[in-house]
Enzyme design. Structure first.
Site, PDB file in Angstrom:
ATOM      1  N   GLY A 125      -6.023  -8.282   0.344  1.00 31.28           N
ATOM      2  CA  GLY A 125      -4.930  -7.412  -0.054  1.00 31.28           C
ATOM      3  C   GLY A 125      -4.442  -6.599   1.122  1.00 31.28           C
ATOM      4  O   GLY A 125      -3.266  -6.591   1.431  1.00 31.28           O
ATOM      5  N   PHE A 126      -5.376  -5.898   1.759  1.00 33.06           N
ATOM      6  CA  PHE A 126      -5.079  -5.085   2.951  1.00 33.06           C
ATOM      7  C   PHE A 126      -4.072  -3.994   2.641  1.00 33.06           C
ATOM      8  O   PHE A 126      -3.418  -3.480   3.528  1.00 33.06           O
ATOM      9  CB  PHE A 126      -4.611  -5.982   4.114  1.00 33.06           C
ATOM     10  N   GLY A 132     -12.956  -9.073  -1.001  1.00 26.99           N
ATOM     11  CA  GLY A 132     -13.510  -9.760   0.160  1.00 26.99           C
ATOM     12  C   GLY A 132     -14.492  -8.880   0.914  1.00 26.99           C
ATOM     13  O   GLY A 132     -15.110  -9.296   1.886  1.00 26.99           O
ATOM     14  N   THR A 133     -14.633  -7.651   0.406  1.00 22.93           N
ATOM     15  CA  THR A 133     -15.479  -6.678   1.080  1.00 22.93           C
ATOM     16  C   THR A 133     -16.963  -6.953   0.905  1.00 22.93           C
ATOM     17  O   THR A 133     -17.774  -6.473   1.683  1.00 22.93           O
ATOM     18  CB  THR A 133     -15.190  -5.290   0.494  1.00 22.93           C
ATOM     19  N   ARG A 165     -24.927   4.892   6.104  1.00 22.48           N
ATOM     20  CA  ARG A 165     -25.889   3.829   5.891  1.00 22.48           C
ATOM     21  C   ARG A 165     -25.140   2.540   5.587  1.00 22.48           C
ATOM     22  O   ARG A 165     -24.225   2.523   4.753  1.00 22.48           O
ATOM     23  CB  ARG A 165     -26.784   4.195   4.705  1.00 22.48           C
ATOM     24  N   ASN A 179     -25.187  -3.630   3.407  1.00 20.69           N
ATOM     25  CA  ASN A 179     -25.400  -5.054   3.640  1.00 20.69           C
ATOM     26  C   ASN A 179     -24.975  -5.380   5.079  1.00 20.69           C
ATOM     27  O   ASN A 179     -23.783  -5.361   5.405  1.00 20.69           O
ATOM     28  CB  ASN A 179     -24.588  -5.881   2.636  1.00 20.69           C
ATOM     29  N   GLU A 223     -11.601  -0.028   6.946  1.00 20.64           N
ATOM     30  CA  GLU A 223     -10.406   0.245   7.745  1.00 20.64           C
ATOM     31  C   GLU A 223     -10.716   0.682   9.169  1.00 20.64           C
ATOM     32  O   GLU A 223      -9.931   0.458  10.080  1.00 20.64           O
ATOM     33  CB  GLU A 223      -9.546   1.330   7.073  1.00 20.64           C
TER      34      GLU A 223
END
Ligand code: FES
Ligand code: FES
Lengths: 744, 165
Positions: free
Chosen positions: A244-245, A471-472, A629, A632, A706
């Site tokens: 999306g961005f 997609g994060t 932190r 992943n 971002e």
């Protein structure tokens, strides 16, 4: 063994990877929910920038085999008048109502919809509709003399856009070292590879919308408003979104148009935007002109900062590119002025694009810092160090967790900063080589989020929240968070997101989802733990204080191990708990706190420029980030790679051209709007400091979508200067900017 | 859909299943796969041959299905992502994409994997630079490129090892 360390921070492969690599992940246009095949819809868009529609000639369309219907403002009130509501229940990209009137404000505005049984027919019919207009004067050129100019007061986060402290003029009058320059950034488009798509399916008074949106809850409320429905009668499903961005962040008229058409036709309607539609239907980053003035004493300490941004908005969309907000907080400086002007032009609407404001704003500020370092004869990293501060310059608060100086150190070491030479003097073979750097930063945001957790008889934990994974890696991150709290493996957690019927969560924007769900998941886990402990006591178990462990088919605590089948007898429902938080951070009206929350980083770039042809390559970029932190390590690194790749595109390739006469975008395709391809991207080196920020949320994570795009274009521009001695103050930097002045 | 005067009859094999279809002559192979056959694993990113999301194999070679008229596919063998592996039975390339995180949103991924599989059969040099070049017709806006290269290289090396064994 400390099981916790097995989950948080580990490079867990995506739990949705098997679906995405086999083509079985269903994006909006892939959904086939009903027996009835959806009808295909194609938009008819305005071809003029300003005026009125006087009629449509459908004679070439009506006889087409399989043509079903043409809809426009002539069909009565299909959609309720949109106003962005005061209660914030939704945010629309444009405050205009499609098909409401004959008025046209920009080229590409949605003025009609063709619906047909087959896609081929719909496409042919949309081309064959002849629109008649009465044109009026349009203001398209950036310097249109009679364009209205506004000074907006607040950005959409509630942050002040006009900031002033101290006395800039007095400080400039006394300054020994000053730089002043104007930097420009072009129109840019998000260009996610999935075009926006909406499939609307009505069942009586209830509509299900399969929508490519970064915010299912926002979308639900928008569609409900536009369709005059109770929000409970709208369900938005977005289990997979193809990037999306920002262009799928706020909602856009096409979602309403598809829903309205499906209602009128009493049939499922699928509207997939074409790539060309994407350039005018869901925002872009507007062109900016930024004048930056910096003054420093002989030690390099800033004594004055001024950052004036000139940009534009469309008549119907109120996005402002907030370039100066970073400048207002980043470096210690008592005399500062930040201002934003917007002209109202007959262009399509702008909207946030990955790091709105920060990305173009740091191109200007961090280029100017490089120019100041040059003037002072000081190392650019040293100049930043001398102006470093542990206090948020906007409000005097301490940063919750800021380790920017470590980012500079680590980055300089990783890129080999000590190799850097005087501008234009480093040659290797036919290449001119240079190094550049910039500071990166991005605000920490959190919004209210609720979560439902369930433990079932086979020991599976289910976590449900109306957020989305664009997609994060959020599917995986949620599994890890829940697994961490119950000391189990992410494999035993099922993640349910992408559905507005679930407990509400934030939209995927502003790098805020992970931090927001972190607080909610932690709370839901606490509630579920209490519920489970009470259940254990009720069935006669004696408990200590040891934590609960979901261990396959048993619930353990200390030496006690109770089979799930005993905890949840046959026929009993799974054990559920809800938790969440209403806390807001980073936005106006947020939690009262004595801390400020931001992520920081440093970006370093090496460039090599062919001495004969001026071709610019980026053989290596290093990014070192202080983002709290990392939950992943694998998906976080991927996001940083993606942001740095965006930065390469912004620095060297991306630009949408507008024709000032017709108001049309000249290059609305992936063939003529250049984005980085595989061969453009070389070594991207990422390090995360991984220092938890527990003041921000119980998992200590801040956002990271971002920040890796922030500063990247300035780092490359500064490296180009270092390689060539040529200062380019506009983006993208192309070989023709260098050819004439290249040192031979 | 009943055959009408302006429809064409084609026969083609898709993932080893033979289909006889009456098609609109304007239909692209991409729209045939997605809209007629519900094989939605193949994606449309641009419809103009500019992004690679729609990559499939026709007679063993990679093609952009959005630029391929279905009418010209009479008698061909088509392979799509659905014919490569399933969630429970992944192809090694799919495994490698997951291990190396060769995607984020996943929308370009079917095309990337179909391209990558074709690349294994094409005469490219062994180094990463060759793979970057070979894979440059497949845009990934999420920017997974380094990870895609790592995945393809791992599979290539695996194949070489297998061949030597
Ligand atoms: S959809 Fe075919 S190349 Fe983009
Ligand atoms: S994974 Fe999103 S475009 Fe490649």
């Amino acid at each position: 063994m400390n099981l916790e360390s097995k989950v948080i921070g580990k490079p867990v492969s995506r739990v949705d990877g098997r679906l995405k690599t086999t083509g079985t992940a269903q994006y909006s246009a892939d959904q086939r929910p009903s027996e009835d095949r959806p009808m295909h819809a194609v938009l008819v868009k305005s071809g003029i920038p300003s005026g009125r529609i006087t009629g449509f000639d459908l004679s070439a369309v009506q006889g087409m085999d399989g043509f079903v219907r043409f809809l426009s403002h002539l069909d009565g009130a299909l959609i309720r008048s949109i106003k962005n509501p005061a209660d914030g229940s939704f945010a629309a990209g444009e405050e205009y109502t499609p098909f409401e009137s004959d008025r046209v404000d920009f080229v590409g505005q949605h003025i009609g919809l063709v619906v047909a049984r087959a896609l081929e027919t719909a496409e042919a019919a949309a081309k064959a509709v002849v629109v008649k207009y009465e044109a009026s004067t349009a203001r398209i050129a950036f310097d249109s003399p009679d364009a209205e100019v506004r000074q907006p007061i607040l950005y959409n986060t509630g942050e002040e856009l006009q900031v002033s402290r101290g006395d800039v003029d007095a400080a400039l009058a006394k300054a020994t070292h000053t730089v002043q320059a104007t930097y420009t950034t072009p129109i840019e488009h998000h260009n996610p590879i999935e075009p926006s798509a909406t499939l609307a399916v009505w069942d009586g008074d209830h509509v299900t919308v399969y929508d490519a949106t970064q915010g299912s809850v926002n979308d639900k409320n928008y569609v409900a408003f536009g369709m005059s429905l109770d929000p409970e009668n709208v369900r938005v499903l977005n289990p997979f979104i193809g990037g999306g961005f920002g262009c799928k962040g706020f909602t856009w008229p096409h979602s309403l148009i598809a829903a309205a058409a499906a209602r009128v036709l009493d049939a499922p309607v699928l509207l997939v935007l074409s790539r060309k539609d994407m350039y005018t239907s869901c925002g872009h980053r507007p062109y900016t002109e930024q004048e930056v003035t910096l003054a420093a004493d002989t030690d390099g300490v800033l004594t004055a900062t001024r950052h004036l941004t000139d940009s534009y908005r469309s008549p119907v969309g109120d996005h402002v590119e907030p370039c100066g907000l970073t400048t207002a907080m980043l470096y210690r400086c008592d005399n500062l002025e930040v201002a934003h002007n917007v002209r109202v032009l007959n262009r399509p609407s702008g909207t946030p694009l990955r790091s709105p404001g920060e990305a173009p704003g740091t191109f200007a500020l961090e280029s100017a810092m490089d120019e100041l370092a040059e003037k002072l004869g000081m190392d650019p990293v040293e100049l930043r160090r001398r102006n470093h501060t542990d206090i948020d310059q906007r409000n005097g608060r301490k940063w919750s967790s800021k380790h920017l100086l470590d980012c500079y150190d680590r980055g300089a070491e990783r890129i080999g900063w000590a190799r850097r030479r005087a501008p234009g003097t480093w040659r290797e073979g036919k290449d001119l080589v240079g190094l550049g750097m910039a500071t990166a930063c991005y605000p920490g945001y959190r919004t209210p989020t609720q979560t439902r957790l369930t433990l079932d008889r086979d020991g599976t934990l289910h976590v449900a929240v109306a957020v989305q994974d664009i997609g994060t890696g959020l599917y995986t991150v949620l599994a890890q968070m829940v697994a961490d709290r119950f000391r189990t493996s992410p494999d035993t957690v099922r993640v349910l997101i992408g559905d507005s019927d679930l407990p509400p969560g934030p939209l995927a924007g502003g790098s805020m989802t992970t931090a927001s769900v972190a607080a909610a998941v932690d709370d839901a886990c606490r509630v579920l733990s209490e519920t489970l402990r009470a259940r254990l006591v009720k069935i006669g178990k004696t408990l200590g204080n040891e934590p609960l462990v979901v261990d396959g088919g048993a619930l353990r605590t200390g030496a006690l191990s109770v089979p799930m089948t005993e905890l949840i007898p046959t026929g009993s429902p799974a054990i559920a708990a809800e938790g969440g938080t209403n806390d807001i951070y980073g936005f106006a009206g947020g939690v009262e706190t004595d801390k400020s929350f931001y992520s920081f980083g440093a970006i370093f770039a090496e460039v090599r420029i062919d001495r004969d042809y001026g071709i610019i390559r980026v053989p290596k970029m290093t990014g070192v980030f202080d983002v709290g932190r990392v939950i992943n390590a694998k998906t976080a690194r991927s996001q940083m790679l993606g942001g740095m790749t965006f930065g390469i595109g912004m620095a060297l390739m991306e630009e949408t051209f507008i024709d000032d006469k017709t108001g049309r975008f000249v290059n609305p395709s992936l063939g003529e709007y250049y984005v980085p391809v595989n061969a453009d991207v070389h070594e991207l080196d990422v390090e995360m400091l991984d220092i938890p920020d527990y003041d921000f949320n119980p998992f200590g994570a801040r956002g990271l979508g971002e920040i890796s795009n922030v500063g990247a274009s300035a780092a490359i521009a500064n490296a180009v200067y270092n390689a060539t001695g040529i200062r380019v103050r506009h983006l993208p930097i192309r070989l023709d900017d260098l050819l004439e002045g290249l040192p031979r | 859909m009943a055959a009408s005067a302006n429809q064409l009859r084609i026969n083609l094999a898709i993932n080893d299943t033979v289909h006889g279809l009456d098609i609109d002559p304007r239909t692209t192979l991409l729209d045939l796969l997605r809209e007629t056959l519900d094989l939605t694993g193949t994606k449309k990113g641009c419809n103009h041959g500019q992004c690679g999301a729609c990559t499939v194999h026709v007679n063993g070679q990679r093609v952009l299905s959005c630029l391929t008229l279905a009418a010209l596919c009479d008698g061909v063998q088509v392979r799509t992502i659905e014919g490569i592996g399933t969630p429970d039975d992944l192809h090694p390339m799919q495994d490698a994409f997951i291990a190396h995180d060769g995607f984020q949103c996943g929308y370009c991924t079917s095309g990337q994997i179909m391209s990558a599989l074709a690349v294994l059969e094409e005469p490219w040099g062994p180094d990463a630079a060759a793979i970057k070049e070979a894979m440059s017709g497949n845009i990934c806006r999420c920017g997974a490129y380094p990870n895609i290269v790592a995945a393809v290289q791992e599979v290539r090396k695996g194949l070489e090892v297998d061949r030597n064994a």
